[in-house]
Write a protein that holds these residues in place. Sequence first.
Motif, PDB file in Angstrom:
ATOM      1  N   PRO A 138       0.813  -1.228   0.000  1.00  0.00           N
ATOM      2  CA  PRO A 138       0.000   0.000   0.000  1.00  0.00           C
ATOM      3  C   PRO A 138       0.837   1.264   0.000  1.00  0.00           C
ATOM      4  O   PRO A 138       0.449   2.275  -0.599  1.00  0.00           O
ATOM      5  N   ALA A 139       2.009   1.234   0.649  1.00  0.00           N
ATOM      6  CA  ALA A 139       2.858   2.428   0.674  1.00  0.00           C
ATOM      7  C   ALA A 139       3.319   2.794  -0.730  1.00  0.00           C
ATOM      8  O   ALA A 139       3.315   3.972  -1.117  1.00  0.00           O
ATOM      9  N   ALA A 140       3.713   1.794  -1.511  1.00  0.00           N
ATOM     10  CA  ALA A 140       4.187   2.061  -2.872  1.00  0.00           C
ATOM     11  C   ALA A 140       3.056   2.570  -3.760  1.00  0.00           C
ATOM     12  O   ALA A 140       3.247   3.506  -4.560  1.00  0.00           O
ATOM     13  N   ALA A 175       9.340   9.333 -13.793  1.00  0.00           N
ATOM     14  CA  ALA A 175      10.048   8.084 -13.519  1.00  0.00           C
ATOM     15  C   ALA A 175       9.881   7.623 -12.072  1.00  0.00           C
ATOM     16  O   ALA A 175       9.779   6.417 -11.797  1.00  0.00           O
ATOM     17  N   VAL A 176       9.850   8.578 -11.135  1.00  0.00           N
ATOM     18  CA  VAL A 176       9.737   8.198  -9.723  1.00  0.00           C
ATOM     19  C   VAL A 176       8.432   7.459  -9.462  1.00  0.00           C
ATOM     20  O   VAL A 176       8.404   6.426  -8.782  1.00  0.00           O
ATOM     21  N   GLY A 177       7.340   7.979 -10.015  1.00  0.00           N
ATOM     22  CA  GLY A 177       6.063   7.315  -9.842  1.00  0.00           C
ATOM     23  C   GLY A 177       6.026   5.944 -10.495  1.00  0.00           C
ATOM     24  O   GLY A 177       5.452   4.989  -9.945  1.00  0.00           O
ATOM     25  N   ALA A 208       6.310  -0.047  -9.967  1.00  0.00           N
ATOM     26  CA  ALA A 208       7.073  -1.283 -10.146  1.00  0.00           C
ATOM     27  C   ALA A 208       7.341  -1.956  -8.801  1.00  0.00           C
ATOM     28  O   ALA A 208       7.238  -3.183  -8.666  1.00  0.00           O
ATOM     29  N   VAL A 209       7.664  -1.142  -7.792  1.00  0.00           N
ATOM     30  CA  VAL A 209       7.867  -1.682  -6.449  1.00  0.00           C
ATOM     31  C   VAL A 209       6.584  -2.331  -5.933  1.00  0.00           C
ATOM     32  O   VAL A 209       6.605  -3.402  -5.315  1.00  0.00           O
ATOM     33  N   ALA A 210       5.447  -1.691  -6.206  1.00  0.00           N
ATOM     34  CA  ALA A 210       4.164  -2.247  -5.776  1.00  0.00           C
ATOM     35  C   ALA A 210       3.891  -3.593  -6.434  1.00  0.00           C
ATOM     36  O   ALA A 210       3.420  -4.537  -5.778  1.00  0.00           O
ATOM     37  N   LEU A 257       4.452 -10.902  -1.973  1.00  0.00           N
ATOM     38  CA  LEU A 257       3.489 -11.195  -0.912  1.00  0.00           C
ATOM     39  C   LEU A 257       2.681 -12.438  -1.239  1.00  0.00           C
ATOM     40  O   LEU A 257       2.457 -13.304  -0.386  1.00  0.00           O
ATOM     41  N   SER A 258       2.239 -12.534  -2.486  1.00  0.00           N
ATOM     42  CA  SER A 258       1.455 -13.699  -2.895  1.00  0.00           C
ATOM     43  C   SER A 258       2.258 -14.991  -2.728  1.00  0.00           C
ATOM     44  O   SER A 258       1.752 -15.986  -2.202  1.00  0.00           O
TER      45      SER A 258
END
Length: 491
Positions: free
Chosen positions: A212-214, A229-231, A236-238, A245-246
């Motif tokens: 959720p943070a990403a 690019a940052v977004g 990509a991190v999410a 996690l899965s």
Amino acid sequence: MLGVMCTGMFLVLLDVTVVNVALPSIGRSLGAASSGTTPGPGTGAGTGTVQWVVDAYAVAIAGLLLGAGAIGDRVGHRRVVLAGLALFGLASAGCALAPGSEVLVAARAVQGTGAALLLPGSLAVITDTFTDPAARARALGVWAGVSSLALPAGPLLGGALVGTVGWRMVFWVNLPVVAAALVAVARLVPGRGGRAGNRTDWLGTAGTALLPAAVVFAVIDAGHHGPRAVGACALAVAVVAGAGLSRAQRCAPAPVLPLPLLRRPAFAGPNIAALVMNAVANGTLFVTTLYLQSVQHRSPLAAGVALLPLFIPLALLAPVAGRLTARYGPRVPMVAGACAAACGCAALLFVRADSGIAVLTPGLAGLGTGAGLFTAAVVTAAVAAVPDDRSGLAGGVNNAARQTGTALGIAVFGAVAGSPDDPAAFTAALRHLGLLGAVLWAAVLALTAVTVPRGREAARETFPGETSPGQDSAASRHVPEQEFRRVPRRE
């Protein structure tokens, strides 16, 4: 002891609503404008860094809530409550002393970590202390009732403190309460050791925090700066966090988030609905607060009073929704709540930059009435879809879903609304968000019709060799999906 646990929960919920009223003052004081420049004396607060003042708190709670409950089971809930209170108090001091927005956001994240420890810990201490079912029910009723008072108290207390002393007092006021609570917990709450056999899913906890943070970072960054690019890196991190996690939950012996439950419509549907409910309610609250103070230039106290039609129904309708759910099942109050909330959101289409409170009140009252009817019922629907000895897990997942909705709602609504420095554009965006809220509530209505059974019927997930509610079920939490079966719940 009960009073101490109620105090902890009251503080956690109070800091959600009390800080919202302080946001414009925080933005002006710390220069947290959406353009990234320091605003002048008369400039309204933007939505960029100000969003993180609320979302850092909400993301921390959403991401750590399930893991905190598991840690409490292992090391003892008294220790977790003490740690949560200490973190909450230290972070409150950090917020009050913050010299800039970056420090404030970091301190709010730590404050949210303390709140994540307090939420499941306080409830577990009550259930462990009051072993008689009748006494436990009365204690939980008091706990829920006191907690609900934080919703209408927040805007009034925040408005009064910000208007008279300044926004930093919103955080200073926590310290004497936390200090008294720490002493009381140490003296009154008996120390019980955790269950050594319980395992903590550290990888799952990290995944539920990072995902959720990403996502929230990507949404806020896109609304603040546009595509860049940052977004894209955050998205990509999410994706990586979600995939990790899965996989971790499939392999973990005691997963913090059992995936087979989420694949069941009867469980997934109410949790998605709960996420949408908090997203729309808290997103609307965030944008409306900026509208009242930065567009209409109302004082913090006047803005707090104007927001009461949203919060009073939430507190008053909680017992009514409980009785309706007990008599008719969760579907009836969920349908009624979704209809009322959709109408309330649609009423925001009539708001203009110079509208009086009489124009805004029907929309807020409709949304508050809908959420007040919906909340208890959606929790009941989620809990009814799992085995009896998984009810605590189901409640935790539902709470985490709602906190995730809060973080996403503030991110999305803030990104759409933009800066209140342009009153006409901001008010037009508020109307668009009202329409979006109505559409989302209509989708929740359809989802409820598909996933929530009629009447008091409910589905119950059982496992082969399922343990009784009083037995330790830690070893049986990781169960292959094919071993689930559906049987009717007995009334």
